[in-house]
Structure formats: C-alpha cells, structure tokens
Design a protein around this motif. Sequence first.
Motif, PDB file in Angstrom:
ATOM      1  N   LEU A 103       1.132   1.386  11.957  1.00 29.82           N
ATOM      2  CA  LEU A 103       1.438   2.363  11.236  1.00 29.82           C
ATOM      3  C   LEU A 103       2.563   2.999  10.763  1.00 29.82           C
ATOM      4  O   LEU A 103       3.325   2.558  11.467  1.00 29.82           O
ATOM      5  CB  LEU A 103       0.178   3.531  12.125  1.00 29.82           C
ATOM      6  N   PRO A 104       3.186   4.036  10.512  1.00 34.42           N
ATOM      7  CA  PRO A 104       1.955   5.040   9.533  1.00 34.42           C
ATOM      8  C   PRO A 104       1.561   4.531   8.324  1.00 34.42           C
ATOM      9  O   PRO A 104       0.917   5.372   7.400  1.00 34.42           O
ATOM     10  CB  PRO A 104       3.220   6.090   9.279  1.00 34.42           C
ATOM     11  N   ARG A 105       1.666   3.138   7.879  1.00 35.15           N
ATOM     12  CA  ARG A 105       1.328   3.007   6.908  1.00 35.15           C
ATOM     13  C   ARG A 105      -0.067   2.586   6.320  1.00 35.15           C
ATOM     14  O   ARG A 105      -0.779   1.609   7.639  1.00 35.15           O
ATOM     15  CB  ARG A 105       1.713   1.101   6.351  1.00 35.15           C
ATOM     16  N   TRP A 106      -1.102   3.146   5.383  1.00 41.59           N
ATOM     17  CA  TRP A 106      -2.628   3.484   5.349  1.00 41.59           C
ATOM     18  C   TRP A 106      -2.608   3.734   6.632  1.00 41.59           C
ATOM     19  O   TRP A 106      -3.640   3.167   7.442  1.00 41.59           O
ATOM     20  CB  TRP A 106      -3.030   1.584   5.157  1.00 41.59           C
ATOM     21  N   GLN A 142       8.503   9.387   8.123  1.00 39.69           N
ATOM     22  CA  GLN A 142       9.092   8.024   6.730  1.00 39.69           C
ATOM     23  C   GLN A 142       8.351   6.917   6.244  1.00 39.69           C
ATOM     24  O   GLN A 142       7.544   6.223   7.594  1.00 39.69           O
ATOM     25  CB  GLN A 142      10.983   7.184   6.302  1.00 39.69           C
ATOM     26  N   GLY A 143       7.358   7.327   5.274  1.00 35.94           N
ATOM     27  CA  GLY A 143       6.079   5.632   5.109  1.00 35.94           C
ATOM     28  C   GLY A 143       5.072   5.902   5.211  1.00 35.94           C
ATOM     29  O   GLY A 143       4.428   4.667   5.315  1.00 35.94           O
ATOM     30  N   VAL A 144       4.892   6.885   5.458  1.00 40.05           N
ATOM     31  CA  VAL A 144       3.544   7.744   5.459  1.00 40.05           C
ATOM     32  C   VAL A 144       2.668   7.985   4.236  1.00 40.05           C
ATOM     33  O   VAL A 144       3.215   8.085   3.367  1.00 40.05           O
ATOM     34  CB  VAL A 144       2.926   9.128   6.242  1.00 40.05           C
ATOM     35  N   GLY A 185      -4.384  13.845  15.217  1.00 38.21           N
ATOM     36  CA  GLY A 185      -4.284  14.627  13.889  1.00 38.21           C
ATOM     37  C   GLY A 185      -4.908  13.020  13.462  1.00 38.21           C
ATOM     38  O   GLY A 185      -5.749  11.796  14.642  1.00 38.21           O
ATOM     39  N   LEU A 186      -4.650  12.592  12.252  1.00 38.90           N
ATOM     40  CA  LEU A 186      -5.478  11.357  11.373  1.00 38.90           C
ATOM     41  C   LEU A 186      -4.240   9.774  11.792  1.00 38.90           C
ATOM     42  O   LEU A 186      -3.363  10.800  10.984  1.00 38.90           O
ATOM     43  CB  LEU A 186      -6.047  11.394  10.184  1.00 38.90           C
ATOM     44  N   ASP A 187      -4.883   9.463  12.895  1.00 43.93           N
ATOM     45  CA  ASP A 187      -4.033   8.016  12.950  1.00 43.93           C
ATOM     46  C   ASP A 187      -2.512   8.795  13.029  1.00 43.93           C
ATOM     47  O   ASP A 187      -2.096   8.317  12.688  1.00 43.93           O
ATOM     48  CB  ASP A 187      -3.837   7.276  11.859  1.00 43.93           C
ATOM     49  N   THR A 188      -2.000   9.649  14.292  1.00 42.01           N
ATOM     50  CA  THR A 188      -0.937  10.334  13.970  1.00 42.01           C
ATOM     51  C   THR A 188      -0.507   9.944  15.360  1.00 42.01           C
ATOM     52  O   THR A 188       0.402  10.258  15.384  1.00 42.01           O
ATOM     53  CB  THR A 188      -1.289  11.891  14.060  1.00 42.01           C
TER      54      THR A 188
END
Length: 305
Positions: free
Chosen positions: A112-115, A194-196, A142-145
């Motif tokens: 995370l936060p990749r994918w 960044q990179g979400v 949140g959704l995977d936050t």
Amino acid sequence: MRLAFMGTPDFAVPALLALHAAGHEIAIVYSQPPRPAGRGQSVRLSPVHQAAETLGLPVRTPARLRTNAEEHAFFRDLKLDAAVVAAYGLILPAAMLDAPALGCLNIHASLLPRWRGAAPIQAAILAGDSESGVTIMRMDEGLDTGKMLLSDQVALTPATTATTLHDDLAAMGARLIVTTLAQPAGPGQPQPEQGVTYAGRLTREDGRIDWTRDAAALDRQIRALTPWPGTFTTLNGEVLKIGAATLAPAAHLAPPGKILDEALTVATGDGALRITRLQRPGRGMMDADPFLRGQPVPAGTVLGS
C-alpha cells in the motif's frame, strides 16, 4: 490475544492456521455464507469455514453487516483484543471496526498504497510491477486507507503467475500477522498520498484476449488472470481458454491473431505468443502438444475472429 478472524477464500487460510498455532484465542471466525459451486452447484463451505471447523472453532456467516445491529452487538460483546481480516468480502461498519481494543487488522495483498481494492494480486502482474507484497494495516472506514503496521515485499519475475503470487503472499501474510500481534501495538504509519492506485473487481470479460495488443501485455494478462477469471479467445467460433503461453519471436509480420506455425505461435500487435496450455469447452486444460494431436490447427488460422 483474544481474536476474531474474518476471511473467506484460500488466501486467508494460512493466516488462520498460523494464528491458531501461535496460541491465540480465536473466539469466533466470520466467513461468507455457503454458496453453490462446481458443475453440480452443490452448496459448499468457504475454505476458511472448512479450516475453522477442522480446528473446532465457531463460525458465523452473516449475509450482511452494515446495518446488522444484532451482529454489531454480538461482536462488541466478544470483548476482543483485535480482529484479523483477510479477504473477507464484506465491508465492516464503524460499530465493528471500533469494537476490539486494538482495532481490526487487515492482511492486504499489496504494498500500500499501491493497489487498494479487490484484485491487487492480478493488478500487480497486469501492470508489469517489479514487486508486490503484503501490508498489515489497521482498518478504518476508507477503502484500504488505514495506517500501516508492517509490510514485506517479493520480486515479480517474467514467470510469476497469479497462482504463485497468491501462494507466496498468503504465506507472507500469515507470517506478518503473527509478528504484528507479537510486538507492542503502535499507532501505525499513515499511507503516502502519492502513488495510490486501485484494483477493481475482475469480470469474465477482463479475460478476453485482444490480439492487437502487444505480446508482452498479453503474456501478463494470461499469467495474471489464470485460473480466474481465465483468459480466452475463439477458434472457428468456439471459445478457447488459454492456460499458459510464452513469448515467441515473430519471423514475419502478420495480422494479429493469425497462427504462424504448427506449434500455435500467434501473431500479436507487436511480437508473438506461443500458446502452451489450452482448453476446449467441456474438456480439461491440457498442454498444446496433446491438444494438437487431437485437433490440429493449421498455420494461417485466425484466432478471435
């Protein structure tokens, strides 16, 4: 610790077994309700449900949680230290997220936060990522936050498939969640802004092969989407599932989808793929050589037309 475990597919089973072996008190296991599966559509328990019964653990299978006040109260009354969630499949409402003393900890199959989202394993391969991994995070609404507690990574190679990556990350997640619970609970690290990226749910149509795409992208598609939802094309109007392929040299330019030789080498928008495993309707998946002995496919045949 006194835990709830919440998971459904094969990916979650190693974590359940590892937590049980580590001596944690698993007060309850949550899993998706039994559903019809297989050719006979017989009702089957989920892999986590089966594993929990083997361990002698109680299982609950509510069809919904968000507005299920009775389930919220039951969960709160368990007086849990933590809940461990791994590919459960239902969204946890705030009433459940906040009930355990240490919160709900998610085993997420990406760095995370990749994918973020539903299909991180497949998304990493499809995108050509150089690495993947597992992140243990404390869940929020949140959704995977949620904040990250621990992570580890694994390199992706040109041979990585969804099956091999799934198994590697399932084992990694089991190891990481045991380690996480064995150390003092900290606040966690906020995810970078960044990179979400998001990995949406896959459908069967995602597996349709478009031969105008380049060979490298199609190779990733086959490796990422086999066995599910599966990749497919058509041969003389018949759906043909593709189980495996390798990149191959293209001796000359040809229209995408045209078979170039007797070994099932197919022209693409850029380069060529040699199909090495495939399946006709009603038959099992097989290697290309025995397939071609039973049904020769001459050079010049066009797939997907």
